[in-house]
Design a protein around this motif. Sequence first.
Motif, PDB file in Angstrom:
ATOM      1  N   MET A  74     -13.852  44.410 -30.320  1.00 25.30           N
ATOM      2  CA  MET A  74     -12.899  45.335 -29.592  1.00 25.30           C
ATOM      3  C   MET A  74     -13.699  46.846 -29.504  1.00 25.30           C
ATOM      4  SD  MET A  74      -9.081  44.779 -30.525  1.00 25.30           S
ATOM      5  CE  MET A  74      -8.153  45.258 -28.983  1.00 25.30           C
ATOM      6  N   ASN A  75     -13.405  47.762 -29.072  1.00 24.98           N
ATOM      7  CA  ASN A  75     -13.888  49.150 -28.742  1.00 24.98           C
ATOM      8  C   ASN A  75     -13.332  49.746 -29.873  1.00 24.98           C
ATOM      9  OD1 ASN A  75     -14.380  51.856 -28.534  1.00 24.98           O
ATOM     10  ND2 ASN A  75     -15.281  51.332 -26.422  1.00 24.98           N
ATOM     11  N   ALA A  76     -13.929  50.455 -30.785  1.00 31.88           N
ATOM     12  CA  ALA A  76     -13.242  50.955 -32.060  1.00 31.88           C
ATOM     13  C   ALA A  76     -12.515  52.120 -31.615  1.00 31.88           C
ATOM     14  CB  ALA A  76     -14.343  51.642 -33.028  1.00 31.88           C
ATOM     15  N   ASP A  77     -12.829  52.885 -30.355  1.00 33.43           N
ATOM     16  CA  ASP A  77     -11.822  54.047 -29.743  1.00 33.43           C
ATOM     17  C   ASP A  77     -10.469  53.284 -29.572  1.00 33.43           C
ATOM     18  OD1 ASP A  77     -13.865  56.042 -30.294  1.00 33.43           O
ATOM     19  OD2 ASP A  77     -14.803  55.666 -28.532  1.00 33.43           O
ATOM     20  N   ASP A  78     -10.604  52.216 -29.013  1.00 31.82           N
ATOM     21  CA  ASP A  78      -9.374  51.737 -28.409  1.00 31.82           C
ATOM     22  C   ASP A  78      -8.424  51.325 -29.653  1.00 31.82           C
ATOM     23  OD1 ASP A  78     -10.388  51.721 -25.950  1.00 31.82           O
ATOM     24  OD2 ASP A  78     -10.863  49.762 -25.635  1.00 31.82           O
ATOM     25  N   VAL A  79      -8.968  50.762 -30.614  1.00 30.32           N
ATOM     26  CA  VAL A  79      -8.260  50.402 -31.974  1.00 30.32           C
ATOM     27  C   VAL A  79      -7.588  51.818 -32.560  1.00 30.32           C
ATOM     28  CG1 VAL A  79      -8.225  49.342 -34.202  1.00 30.32           C
ATOM     29  CG2 VAL A  79      -9.566  48.370 -32.244  1.00 30.32           C
ATOM     30  N   LYS A  80      -8.527  52.903 -32.579  1.00 30.82           N
ATOM     31  CA  LYS A  80      -7.949  53.886 -33.167  1.00 30.82           C
ATOM     32  C   LYS A  80      -7.038  54.675 -32.150  1.00 30.82           C
ATOM     33  CE  LYS A  80     -12.467  55.133 -35.254  1.00 30.82           C
ATOM     34  NZ  LYS A  80     -13.587  56.298 -35.206  1.00 30.82           N
ATOM     35  N   GLU A  81      -7.016  54.426 -30.893  1.00 34.20           N
ATOM     36  CA  GLU A  81      -6.125  55.090 -30.090  1.00 34.20           C
ATOM     37  C   GLU A  81      -4.754  54.283 -30.261  1.00 34.20           C
ATOM     38  OE1 GLU A  81      -4.917  54.968 -25.356  1.00 34.20           O
ATOM     39  OE2 GLU A  81      -7.165  55.593 -26.106  1.00 34.20           O
ATOM     40  N   PHE A  82      -4.810  53.035 -30.729  1.00 29.53           N
ATOM     41  CA  PHE A  82      -3.590  52.254 -31.035  1.00 29.53           C
ATOM     42  C   PHE A  82      -2.896  52.598 -32.235  1.00 29.53           C
ATOM     43  CE2 PHE A  82      -1.947  48.587 -33.455  1.00 29.53           C
ATOM     44  CZ  PHE A  82      -0.847  48.274 -32.564  1.00 29.53           C
ATOM     45  N   CYS A  83      -3.832  52.973 -33.169  1.00 21.94           N
ATOM     46  CA  CYS A  83      -3.360  53.037 -34.538  1.00 21.94           C
ATOM     47  C   CYS A  83      -2.539  54.597 -34.481  1.00 21.94           C
ATOM     48  CB  CYS A  83      -4.558  53.304 -35.497  1.00 21.94           C
ATOM     49  SG  CYS A  83      -5.182  51.666 -36.057  1.00 21.94           S
ATOM     50  N   GLU A  84      -3.177  55.421 -33.533  1.00 21.21           N
ATOM     51  CA  GLU A  84      -2.450  56.987 -33.758  1.00 21.21           C
ATOM     52  C   GLU A  84      -1.265  56.828 -32.954  1.00 21.21           C
ATOM     53  OE1 GLU A  84      -5.763  58.902 -31.506  1.00 21.21           O
ATOM     54  OE2 GLU A  84      -6.760  59.219 -33.384  1.00 21.21           O
ATOM     55  N   SER A  85      -1.281  55.862 -32.033  1.00 20.33           N
ATOM     56  CA  SER A  85       0.068  55.800 -31.423  1.00 20.33           C
ATOM     57  C   SER A  85       1.254  54.988 -31.983  1.00 20.33           C
ATOM     58  CB  SER A  85      -0.042  54.921 -29.960  1.00 20.33           C
ATOM     59  OG  SER A  85      -0.446  53.527 -30.022  1.00 20.33           O
ATOM     60  N   GLY A 107       1.104  54.908 -35.479  1.00 16.04           N
ATOM     61  CA  GLY A 107       1.252  55.769 -36.929  1.00 16.04           C
ATOM     62  C   GLY A 107       0.589  54.743 -37.932  1.00 16.04           C
ATOM     63  N   TYR A 108      -0.305  53.982 -37.492  1.00 17.23           N
ATOM     64  CA  TYR A 108      -1.198  53.162 -38.458  1.00 17.23           C
ATOM     65  C   TYR A 108      -2.324  53.793 -38.832  1.00 17.23           C
ATOM     66  CZ  TYR A 108       1.292  48.825 -37.314  1.00 17.23           C
ATOM     67  OH  TYR A 108       2.207  47.587 -37.345  1.00 17.23           O
ATOM     68  N   ASP A 109      -2.928  53.569 -40.062  1.00 15.19           N
ATOM     69  CA  ASP A 109      -4.328  54.073 -40.447  1.00 15.19           C
ATOM     70  C   ASP A 109      -5.171  53.280 -40.089  1.00 15.19           C
ATOM     71  OD1 ASP A 109      -3.635  56.346 -41.796  1.00 15.19           O
ATOM     72  OD2 ASP A 109      -3.162  55.419 -43.504  1.00 15.19           O
ATOM     73  N   TRP A 110      -6.517  53.441 -40.106  1.00 15.79           N
ATOM     74  CA  TRP A 110      -7.881  52.400 -40.056  1.00 15.79           C
ATOM     75  C   TRP A 110      -8.803  52.688 -40.918  1.00 15.79           C
ATOM     76  CZ3 TRP A 110      -6.727  56.641 -36.577  1.00 15.79           C
ATOM     77  CH2 TRP A 110      -7.912  57.425 -36.513  1.00 15.79           C
ATOM     78  N   GLU A 111      -9.599  51.640 -41.139  1.00 18.85           N
ATOM     79  CA  GLU A 111     -10.739  51.734 -41.755  1.00 18.85           C
ATOM     80  C   GLU A 111     -11.643  50.825 -41.372  1.00 18.85           C
ATOM     81  OE1 GLU A 111     -12.269  50.660 -46.442  1.00 18.85           O
ATOM     82  OE2 GLU A 111     -10.073  50.632 -45.839  1.00 18.85           O
TER      83      GLU A 111
END
Length: 139
Positions: free
Chosen positions: A62-73, A75-79
């Motif tokens: 996946m595109n990292a920006d898409d995963v980050k956007e999902f996490c922000e929407s 309330g998840y963190d990411w690493e």
Amino acid sequence: MRVFVLIFNARTDNEGIHSIRISNAQGMEGNKILMFESEDDATRFALMLEAQDFAVPTVEMMNADDVKEFCESTGYDWEVIPENSELVLPPEINVEQTDWQAEPEMADTNEDFSSFNPSIPEIANSDLDSFRRKLEGLL
């Protein structure tokens, strides 16, 4: 940037992304999604989950920006787990109840399928076990 994440029930209506339960310094709990730079590292992590009798996820790019956007929407963190870093181990204890279901629910039709198509030849147990593992790998 492309990353690899673990998806359960990939490309179905019951799709879910693997996350880890975390606690912050204040004791508040949340979820964190791991994004692997290396497909091999993601696959290794998935195999370790399987060894813990957890449902087998699919490694998806996946595109990292898409995963980050999902996490922000949500309330998840990411690493981001860098390639060639120390081996990441799954938590020893997995959650009992997931937000997705490992097996799709089937509607009760009150039909007896035990005698369905008796002309199908009996399958050897080893072939049946192999087929079952392949199907479980799709979950």
